[in-house]
Design an enzyme around this catalytic site. Structure first.
Site, short mmCIF file in Angstrom:
data_model
loop_
_atom_site.label_atom_id
_atom_site.label_comp_id
_atom_site.label_asym_id
_atom_site.label_seq_id
_atom_site.Cartn_x
_atom_site.Cartn_y
_atom_site.Cartn_z
N TYR A 132 130.32 144.73 14.48
CA TYR A 132 129.41 145.33 15.46
C TYR A 132 128.07 145.70 14.80
O TYR A 132 127.00 145.42 15.33
CB TYR A 132 130.06 146.58 16.06
CG TYR A 132 129.20 147.24 17.10
CD1 TYR A 132 128.89 146.59 18.29
CD2 TYR A 132 128.68 148.51 16.89
CE1 TYR A 132 128.08 147.17 19.24
CE2 TYR A 132 127.86 149.11 17.83
CZ TYR A 132 127.57 148.44 19.00
OH TYR A 132 126.75 149.03 19.94
N HIS A 192 125.41 151.85 27.64
CA HIS A 192 124.69 150.58 27.49
C HIS A 192 125.39 149.42 28.20
O HIS A 192 126.59 149.44 28.42
CB HIS A 192 124.54 150.21 26.02
CG HIS A 192 123.75 151.22 25.24
ND1 HIS A 192 122.61 151.79 25.72
CD2 HIS A 192 123.94 151.75 24.01
CE1 HIS A 192 122.13 152.63 24.83
NE2 HIS A 192 122.93 152.63 23.78
N GLY A 202 117.27 148.50 21.03
CA GLY A 202 116.72 147.16 20.82
C GLY A 202 115.86 146.71 22.00
O GLY A 202 114.76 146.18 21.83
N1 CTP Z 1 122.56 145.21 18.86
C1 CTP Z 1 123.09 144.01 19.32
N2 CTP Z 1 124.36 143.67 19.00
C2 CTP Z 1 125.13 144.47 18.24
C3 CTP Z 1 124.61 145.71 17.78
C4 CTP Z 1 123.31 146.05 18.11
O1 CTP Z 1 122.41 143.27 20.03
N3 CTP Z 1 126.36 144.08 17.93
C5 CTP Z 1 121.16 145.54 19.16
C6 CTP Z 1 121.01 146.45 20.39
O2 CTP Z 1 119.84 146.10 21.10
C7 CTP Z 1 120.85 147.82 19.77
C8 CTP Z 1 120.11 147.51 18.47
O3 CTP Z 1 120.62 146.25 18.05
O4 CTP Z 1 120.10 148.72 20.54
C9 CTP Z 1 120.34 148.54 17.38
O5 CTP Z 1 121.72 148.76 17.24
P1 CTP Z 1 122.36 150.21 17.30
O6 CTP Z 1 121.87 150.98 16.15
O7 CTP Z 1 123.83 150.06 17.47
O8 CTP Z 1 121.62 150.79 18.62
P2 CTP Z 1 122.08 151.54 19.96
O9 CTP Z 1 123.41 151.04 20.43
O10 CTP Z 1 120.97 151.46 20.94
O11 CTP Z 1 122.22 152.99 19.48
P3 CTP Z 1 123.17 154.09 20.08
O12 CTP Z 1 124.59 153.60 19.95
O13 CTP Z 1 122.89 155.28 19.20
O14 CTP Z 1 122.74 154.30 21.51
#
Ligand code: CTP
Length: 319
Positions: free
Chosen positions: A276, A293, A243
């Site tokens: 989530y 993260h 994101g």
């Molecule tokens: N996000 C958020 N709050 C959440 C879930 C996601 O703000 N509860 C935002 C984050 O910026 C995230 C984006 O939405 O990067 C996309 O979510 P996700 O697919 O979970 O991305 P990542 O965590 O970056 O992917 P990964 O776990 O594969 O690193």
């Protein structure tokens, strides 16, 4: 010295989920938010000192050839060879070349989108970015359908498509890819060695079935450049999330940026539970030491930019 006050704090945030939720109260979507164009332009200029979305969004064909060796960004000792399939799917020119959009939506994957009714609003933006091939059809009322760019971490193949163990899962992924219908599919292929096989599977499917997507594979320097920008602004992220990467890239080609589905907290502003992800049962894991993260810290930075009018965060219902 940094010109834009993003965080205001020089120490890494203490991750305390319950308190963070309470601290992060955001005005309802309809409250008087005003775009600050001067600040947006200043941020774009500053980010351009670190990266250029037009170039860094993808490695281009002219810069690699089959058989070239690439060191993974997070596993420097591991390498991959550029396969014929990967080479074929590299774009000749940047998919963002000379692109400019009035308003862009970046749709994160938080469960806060459920019952938001934001789908229609999201779809009105000129360019819509989504993350990790998140499903849209079944959630259209809340997340919309329009997709101009969608990211796909290789781990998605495992999490959402069972590592293509049988024909049913292969077909499911294929259908999802077909539904992208000409959008940009952004695959971080050079990040970690774990994704090697999965990227190859996806590339093969796309070529074999003539899937109509415009593939892009982020440059080797993108991650560090994005991290560098945020660190310079005192946002002490470990590894930027998808994101945050998308927001950082979007500053280059979007005049106004609207964020939806960014809410890395298990309770909403009224203390109701929030999933989530809006579409699966993945649990909150970002507080663990193992997680790369620092989402609440990123959120704090984005909220500060929202308050200054550089972007608009929607964390409740749309009007
Ligand atoms: N996000 C958020 N709050 C959440 C879930 C996601 O703000 N509860 C935002 C984050 O910026 C995230 C984006 O939405 O990067 C996309 O979510 P996700 O697919 O979970 O991305 P990542 O965590 O970056 O992917 P990964 O776990 O594969 O690193």
């Amino acid at each position: 010295r940094a010109e834009v006050v993003i965080n205001g704090s020089s120490s890494p945030a203490v991750v305390d989920r319950s308190n963070e939720t309470i601290k992060h109260n955001i005005q309802p979507a309809s409250a008087k938010w005003r775009h600050n164009q001067t600040l947006s332009l200043r941020i774009r200029k500053q980010i351009l000192k670190f990266l250029d979305a037009e170039k860094d969004i993808s490695v281009l064909k002219g810069t690699l050839k089959p058989g070239d060796i690439i060191h993974y960004i997070f596993d420097r000792d591991s390498t991959m060879n550029v396969s014929q399939n990967l080479y074929e799917l590299l774009p000749r020119t940047s998919p963002l070349k000379n692109k400019h959009f009035g308003t862009c939506a970046i749709v994160g994957n938080s469960g806060v989108l459920l019952n938001s009714g934001c789908g229609q609003e999201i779809d009105t933006h000129s360019f819509v970015i989504r993350c990790n091939l998140a499903p849209v059809q079944e959630y259209a009322r809340d997340v919309g359908l329009k997709t101009d760019l969608v990211t796909m971490n290789p781990s998605v193949v495992q999490r959402a498509f069972e590592d293509l163990v049988n024909a049913t899962w292969r077909e499911k992924l294929l259908q999802r890819l077909h539904s992208l219908n000409g959008s940009i599919l952004w695959i971080p292929a050079f990040m970690a060695r774990g994704g090697k096989q999965r990227v190859e599977w996806v590339n093969e499917l796309i070529l074999k079935h003539h899937v109509n997507v415009r593939t892009a594979y982020p440059s080797l320097r993108l991650l560090h450049a994005v991290r560098g920008y945020w660190l310079t602004n005192k946002v002490h992220i470990k590894r930027p999330t998808t994101g945050l990467l998308m927001y950082t890239l979007a500053t280059r080609f979007c005049s106004q940026i609207y964020l939806y589905g960014f809410w890395p907290f298990p309770l909403d502003q009224n203390q109701n539970p929030v999933k989530y992800h809006y579409y699966d049962s993945l649990k909150y894991g970002y507080t663990s030491q193992a997680s790369p993260h620092t989402m609440p810290l990123e959120f704090k930075a984005l909220k500060s930019l929202h308050e200054q009018g550089a972007l608009k965060l929607t964390v409740g219902q749309c009007d």
